[in-house]
Design a protein around this motif. Structure first.
Motif, short mmCIF file in Angstrom:
data_model
loop_
_atom_site.label_atom_id
_atom_site.label_comp_id
_atom_site.label_asym_id
_atom_site.label_seq_id
_atom_site.Cartn_x
_atom_site.Cartn_y
_atom_site.Cartn_z
N LYS A 160 0.83 -1.20 0.00
CA LYS A 160 0.00 0.00 0.00
C LYS A 160 0.86 1.26 0.00
O LYS A 160 0.52 2.26 -0.64
CB LYS A 160 -0.94 -0.01 1.21
N ILE A 161 1.99 1.19 0.73
CA ILE A 161 2.90 2.34 0.74
C ILE A 161 3.44 2.59 -0.66
O ILE A 161 3.54 3.73 -1.12
CB ILE A 161 4.05 2.10 1.75
N LYS A 162 3.78 1.51 -1.37
CA LYS A 162 4.25 1.64 -2.76
C LYS A 162 3.20 2.31 -3.63
O LYS A 162 3.51 3.18 -4.44
CB LYS A 162 4.60 0.27 -3.33
N ALA A 163 1.95 1.88 -3.48
CA ALA A 163 0.87 2.43 -4.30
C ALA A 163 0.67 3.91 -4.02
O ALA A 163 0.46 4.71 -4.93
CB ALA A 163 -0.42 1.65 -4.04
N ILE A 164 0.73 4.28 -2.75
CA ILE A 164 0.56 5.69 -2.37
C ILE A 164 1.72 6.52 -2.92
O ILE A 164 1.53 7.60 -3.50
CB ILE A 164 0.47 5.82 -0.83
N ALA A 165 2.95 6.00 -2.74
CA ALA A 165 4.14 6.71 -3.20
C ALA A 165 4.18 6.84 -4.72
O ALA A 165 4.69 7.83 -5.25
CB ALA A 165 5.39 6.00 -2.70
N ALA A 166 3.61 5.85 -5.42
CA ALA A 166 3.63 5.88 -6.88
C ALA A 166 2.86 7.08 -7.43
O ALA A 166 3.14 7.56 -8.53
CB ALA A 166 3.04 4.59 -7.43
N ASP A 167 1.90 7.58 -6.65
CA ASP A 167 1.14 8.75 -7.06
C ASP A 167 1.74 10.04 -6.51
O ASP A 167 1.15 11.11 -6.64
CB ASP A 167 -0.31 8.62 -6.60
N GLY A 168 2.91 9.93 -5.87
CA GLY A 168 3.61 11.12 -5.41
C GLY A 168 3.26 11.57 -4.01
O GLY A 168 3.85 12.55 -3.51
N TYR A 169 2.33 10.88 -3.37
CA TYR A 169 1.95 11.29 -2.02
C TYR A 169 2.98 10.85 -0.99
O TYR A 169 3.65 9.83 -1.16
CB TYR A 169 0.58 10.71 -1.65
N GLY A 170 3.07 11.61 0.08
CA GLY A 170 3.93 11.23 1.19
C GLY A 170 3.19 10.32 2.14
O GLY A 170 1.95 10.28 2.16
N VAL A 171 3.96 9.56 2.94
CA VAL A 171 3.37 8.65 3.93
C VAL A 171 4.16 8.76 5.23
O VAL A 171 5.39 8.77 5.22
CB VAL A 171 3.41 7.18 3.46
N PHE A 172 3.44 8.86 6.32
CA PHE A 172 4.04 8.73 7.65
C PHE A 172 3.18 7.70 8.38
O PHE A 172 2.07 7.99 8.80
CB PHE A 172 4.02 10.07 8.40
N ILE A 173 3.68 6.46 8.45
CA ILE A 173 2.90 5.34 8.98
C ILE A 173 3.51 4.86 10.29
O ILE A 173 4.72 4.66 10.38
CB ILE A 173 2.79 4.20 7.94
N VAL A 174 2.67 4.68 11.28
CA VAL A 174 3.12 4.48 12.66
C VAL A 174 2.98 3.02 13.08
O VAL A 174 1.93 2.40 12.89
CB VAL A 174 2.30 5.37 13.62
N ASN A 175 4.04 2.48 13.69
CA ASN A 175 3.97 1.21 14.41
C ASN A 175 3.42 1.50 15.81
O ASN A 175 4.05 2.23 16.59
CB ASN A 175 5.35 0.57 14.54
N TYR A 176 2.25 0.97 16.11
CA TYR A 176 1.70 1.16 17.44
C TYR A 176 2.62 0.58 18.51
O TYR A 176 3.53 -0.20 18.22
CB TYR A 176 0.33 0.47 17.56
N ARG A 177 2.36 0.92 19.74
CA ARG A 177 3.10 0.33 20.86
C ARG A 177 3.02 -1.20 20.80
O ARG A 177 1.94 -1.76 20.61
CB ARG A 177 2.52 0.80 22.19
N GLY A 178 4.19 -1.83 20.93
CA GLY A 178 4.24 -3.27 20.86
C GLY A 178 4.32 -3.82 19.45
O GLY A 178 4.44 -5.03 19.26
N TYR A 179 4.28 -2.95 18.46
CA TYR A 179 4.34 -3.34 17.05
C TYR A 179 5.64 -2.84 16.42
O TYR A 179 6.04 -1.69 16.64
CB TYR A 179 3.19 -2.71 16.25
#
Length: 243
Positions: free
Chosen positions: A88-107
């Motif tokens: 999904k990150i690849k798909a979002i980035a392919a359209d030029g959008y930025g991503v800041f995706i968080v690992n929750y606590r314990g993840y």
């Protein structure tokens, strides 16, 4: 007969007590493995380590947006880690959008244990961290996936963003749980309830909802109820054959 009834009542009460103590093990299904974005086949994505409100270390992945594009502050579902969203990150980035995706606590290398209160506070810290990287509120789209929709909606009550995207939202975790455990008083048992249906009416930014027509975990009707309670402007898209 009375003694039998009393015994059954005590057994039921003990079961509810144990369920209250253990319910978070059913809500949160983490993969604790810390993975480098490059190991997940991603380029242009870097690991960001930031501190939560209580000083705990949290791990996120960040991909800067291209000029003129916005950044998705992404809160994932309840299982796995951010590496499981590499596609999904690849798909979002392919359209030029930025991503800041968080690992929750314990993840994914983030410390401590997850609870609703902690995750929402951590999400606000993630928003502030993204702002600290130079991304203005008008360029931040708060994006929640499944469990993350319950987090994302609450972030929009505390911070000003450009819009809110909810992928497979539910009315509350209690309502989802009742589908499998209809006889249990889950509203009294569960501490973490993520009652999106109660907070979405206070969200003032534009809302976009997307849901699978064949979702067997979170019924489409729940997304429709959340959509009904959301303020305008709002849009909902159903992918008919998606789970």
């Amino acid at each position: 007969m009375f003694n039998l009834f009393l015994a059954l009542l005590i057994i039921f009460a003990l079961f509810c007590l144990v369920a209250r103590l253990l319910h978070r093990y059913f809500i949160y299904v983490p993969d604790r493995t810390r993975i480098d974005p490059r190991e997940a086949g991603l380029t242009g994505v870097e690991e960001i380590v930031f501190k939560a409100h209580d000083g705990k270390r949290l791990v996120a992945w960040c991909r800067p947006a291209e000029k003129g594009k916005r950044t998705l502050l992404y809160f994932p579902g309840n299982s796995g880690n951010v590496a499981a969203r590499a596609g999904k990150i690849k798909a979002i980035a392919a359209d030029g959008y930025g991503v800041f995706i968080v690992n929750y606590r314990g993840y994914g290398g983030s410390g401590s244990r997850p609870t609703e209160k902690r995750l929402v506070k951590d999400a606000v810290s993630a928003f502030d961290t993204l702002r600290g990287l130079g991304v203005p509120p008008r360029d931040v789209i708060v994006y929640g996936e499944s469990l993350g929709t319950g987090v994302a909606a609450q972030v929009c009550l505390q911070r000003e963003a450009e819009a809110l995207v909810l992928e497979s939202p539910f009315t509350s975790v209690v309502d989802v749980g009742k589908r499998g455990w209809p006889l249990l008083p889950l509203k009294q048992i569960m501490v973490d309830q993520y009652r999106t249906i109660d907070c979405i009416c206070s969200v003032t930014v534009p809302v976009f909802i997307v849901h699978g027509g064949r979702d067997s975990v979170i019924p489409l009707d729940m997304a429709r109820r959340v959509f009904h309670e959301a303020n305008e402007p709002k849009t909902m898209t159903v992918v008919p054959r998606a789970g």
